[in-house]
Design a protein around this motif. Structure first.
Motif, PDB file in Angstrom:
ATOM      1  N   GLU A 169       0.938  -1.303   0.139  1.00  0.00           N
ATOM      2  CA  GLU A 169      -0.085   0.065   0.072  1.00  0.00           C
ATOM      3  C   GLU A 169       0.839   1.065   0.106  1.00  0.00           C
ATOM      4  OE1 GLU A 169      -2.965  -0.413  -0.352  1.00  0.00           O
ATOM      5  OE2 GLU A 169      -3.456  -2.145   0.309  1.00  0.00           O
ATOM      6  N   GLN A 170       0.596   2.285  -0.825  1.00  0.00           N
ATOM      7  CA  GLN A 170       1.092   3.567  -0.711  1.00  0.00           C
ATOM      8  C   GLN A 170       0.028   4.544  -1.070  1.00  0.00           C
ATOM      9  OE1 GLN A 170       5.233   4.603  -1.547  1.00  0.00           O
ATOM     10  NE2 GLN A 170       4.288   5.796  -3.433  1.00  0.00           N
ATOM     11  N   THR A 294     -14.126  13.405   5.395  1.00  0.00           N
ATOM     12  CA  THR A 294     -14.708  12.327   4.541  1.00  0.00           C
ATOM     13  C   THR A 294     -13.568  11.825   3.607  1.00  0.00           C
ATOM     14  OG1 THR A 294     -15.335  14.314   3.095  1.00  0.00           O
ATOM     15  CG2 THR A 294     -17.007  12.897   4.485  1.00  0.00           C
ATOM     16  N   CYS A 295     -12.548  12.551   3.388  1.00  0.00           N
ATOM     17  CA  CYS A 295     -11.120  12.118   2.542  1.00  0.00           C
ATOM     18  C   CYS A 295     -10.529  11.061   3.278  1.00  0.00           C
ATOM     19  CB  CYS A 295     -10.512  13.345   2.460  1.00  0.00           C
ATOM     20  SG  CYS A 295      -8.911  13.038   1.531  1.00  0.00           S
ATOM     21  N   VAL A 296     -10.410  11.244   4.641  1.00  0.00           N
ATOM     22  CA  VAL A 296      -9.680  10.079   5.414  1.00  0.00           C
ATOM     23  C   VAL A 296     -10.822   8.701   5.214  1.00  0.00           C
ATOM     24  CG1 VAL A 296      -9.534   9.295   7.812  1.00  0.00           C
ATOM     25  CG2 VAL A 296      -8.620  11.563   6.858  1.00  0.00           C
ATOM     26  N   LYS A 297     -12.084   9.173   5.426  1.00  0.00           N
ATOM     27  CA  LYS A 297     -12.959   7.924   5.558  1.00  0.00           C
ATOM     28  C   LYS A 297     -12.856   7.130   4.157  1.00  0.00           C
ATOM     29  CE  LYS A 297     -16.409   9.616   8.964  1.00  0.00           C
ATOM     30  NZ  LYS A 297     -17.894   9.914   9.195  1.00  0.00           N
ATOM     31  N   ALA A 298     -12.732   7.861   3.180  1.00  0.00           N
ATOM     32  CA  ALA A 298     -12.621   7.342   1.600  1.00  0.00           C
ATOM     33  C   ALA A 298     -11.319   6.365   1.383  1.00  0.00           C
ATOM     34  CB  ALA A 298     -12.734   8.234   0.601  1.00  0.00           C
ATOM     35  N   ILE A 299     -10.296   7.061   2.037  1.00  0.00           N
ATOM     36  CA  ILE A 299      -9.236   6.324   2.072  1.00  0.00           C
ATOM     37  C   ILE A 299      -9.301   4.900   2.779  1.00  0.00           C
ATOM     38  CG2 ILE A 299      -6.582   6.190   2.557  1.00  0.00           C
ATOM     39  CD1 ILE A 299      -6.839   9.206   1.862  1.00  0.00           C
ATOM     40  N   ASN A 304      -9.273  -0.922   3.648  1.00  0.00           N
ATOM     41  CA  ASN A 304      -9.976  -2.145   4.272  1.00  0.00           C
ATOM     42  C   ASN A 304     -10.782  -3.065   3.213  1.00  0.00           C
ATOM     43  OD1 ASN A 304      -9.469  -0.953   6.859  1.00  0.00           O
ATOM     44  ND2 ASN A 304     -11.451   0.023   6.943  1.00  0.00           N
ATOM     45  N   TYR A 305     -10.891  -2.655   2.037  1.00  0.00           N
ATOM     46  CA  TYR A 305     -11.538  -3.408   0.965  1.00  0.00           C
ATOM     47  C   TYR A 305     -10.801  -3.587  -0.182  1.00  0.00           C
ATOM     48  CZ  TYR A 305     -15.490  -3.251   4.197  1.00  0.00           C
ATOM     49  OH  TYR A 305     -16.410  -3.138   5.236  1.00  0.00           O
ATOM     50  N   PRO A 306      -9.590  -4.291  -0.302  1.00  0.00           N
ATOM     51  CA  PRO A 306      -8.842  -4.547  -1.563  1.00  0.00           C
ATOM     52  C   PRO A 306      -9.640  -4.798  -2.718  1.00  0.00           C
ATOM     53  CG  PRO A 306      -7.862  -5.788   0.576  1.00  0.00           C
ATOM     54  CD  PRO A 306      -9.128  -5.239   0.870  1.00  0.00           C
ATOM     55  N   SER A 307     -10.587  -5.851  -2.594  1.00  0.00           N
ATOM     56  CA  SER A 307     -11.685  -5.988  -3.783  1.00  0.00           C
ATOM     57  C   SER A 307     -12.322  -4.720  -4.457  1.00  0.00           C
ATOM     58  CB  SER A 307     -12.723  -6.888  -3.401  1.00  0.00           C
ATOM     59  OG  SER A 307     -13.526  -6.351  -2.364  1.00  0.00           O
TER      60      SER A 307
END
Length: 340
Positions: A169-170, A294-299, A304-307
């Motif tokens: 991840e990056q 909401t930027c943090v939540k989107a990231i 959390n969901y690689p798929s």
């Protein structure tokens, strides 16, 4: 068949993508390109340096890659359309055109970014038509294997960004500040601060390009200049899994967004305020945010969901292949010209 391309300005990197698309389609459509420097177009189109005039027989098309509707009024814009057949606009908002006499002539162009190719006339120094400093900068870009070489920005370079996706991840968010754009600057500073404080355990390149304004407002958030050089930045795009961007000037969809799509990245962005051709949807091709929280939540959702991240990457590669590759983007223009 001869297609004439006239440009009003030698230093429009916005227009380079369009000419690249025409050059890459030459063999498929069997035409010859003729170029002409035509500064009088600036008077006709309200000093918009980011336009091209395309002529084939009695047909006339204008391709506009400017950031927004930077004109005095929509009435002025409507009057500009009287003497042409089609107007392709990067920053396209259909609701603006409802009451225009010429609304049927206006089409969405699509995402814009800097991509060039061999023999692109906008690569030339433009001696006598640009300040000497700018001409010398363009001349230097012909030197191979430097950070600013034109060859770094050929089509295949961007397509390579989508190959061999990184294993780790990056998060990537490199941005800049603009004078007299306080709302945009505040949003960007808040987001950078939030990302740096929230994702301390995730590899991340997040901060600002060095500038006098950045030194004044947030010196602690400035990135090393080697990181922010364009060629090095593209390498970081390739090595990143989640790429963040904000709305550009005049509500535009910035170059970074197009580069992320070309690279097949999972994208977190403010909502798109202009319309794109083809199927490109929020929550499928990108996740949106309205503030730093909401930027943090989107990231976090993408982490959390690689798929979800993988599906978004695949959809963006598909969109690039169907709508964004420079020769594909120009085919929609060519087909109108040739079939008309």
């Amino acid at each position: 068949m001869i297609i004439k391309i006239n440009y009003p300005y030698y230093n429009s990197e916005h227009s380079s993508q369009i000419i690249t698309g025409f050059i890459l389609n030459k063999d498929k459509y069997d035409y010859t390109l003729r170029y002409q420097y035509k500064p009088e177009l600036l008077n006709e189109f309200h000093n918009n340096k980011n336009i091209l005039e395309i002529l084939l027989g009695d047909k006339r098309i204008i391709i506009d890659t400017d950031d927004g509707y930077n004109i005095a009024s929509l009435e002025d814009f409507d009057n500009c359309l009287d003497n042409l057949d089609y107007y392709f606009k990067r920053s396209f908002r259909s609701s603006y055109h409802t009451d225009l006499r010429n609304q049927s002539k206006i089409y969405p162009l699509g995402l814009n970014y800097y991509v060039t190719c061999k023999d692109n006339p906008l690569n030339k120094p433009g001696w006598g038509r640009l300040p000497l400093k700018d001409s010398l900068k363009k001349l230097v870009r012909y030197i191979p294997k430097t950070n600013v070489s034109y060859s770094n920005f050929y089509k295949n370079r961007f397509e390579l960004l989508a190959k061999n996706p990184p294993d780790k991840e990056q998060i990537l968010f490199i941005t800049r500040l603009w004078d007299n754009h306080d709302i945009e600057n505040t949003m960007r500073i808040n987001c950078v601060q939030a990302l740096r404080s929230t994702f301390k355990d995730t590899p991340m390149i997040c901060g600002f390009i060095n500038s006098p304004l950045a030194q004044k407002l947030c010196p602690e958030l400035i990135l090393d200049q080697n990181i922010t050089k364009k060629n090095n930045y593209l390498n970081l795009v390739q090595s990143s899994t989640i790429c963040v961007t904000t709305t550009g000037l005049y509500d535009s969809i910035g170059w970074k967004f197009a580069e992320y799509v070309a690279a097949g990245k999972a994208i977190v962005s403010e909502p798109l305020l202009y319309e794109l051709p083809g199927k490109f949807n929020e929550n499928e091709n990108y996740l949106s945010f309205h503030d730093s929280k909401t930027c943090v939540k989107a990231i976090e959702q993408l982490l959390n969901y690689p798929s979800l991240r993988k599906k978004m990457s695949d959809l963006n590669i598909t969109y690039y292949n169907n709508h964004l590759a420079p020769e594909i983007l120009i085919e929609s223009v060519l087909q109108l010209f040739i079939k008309s």
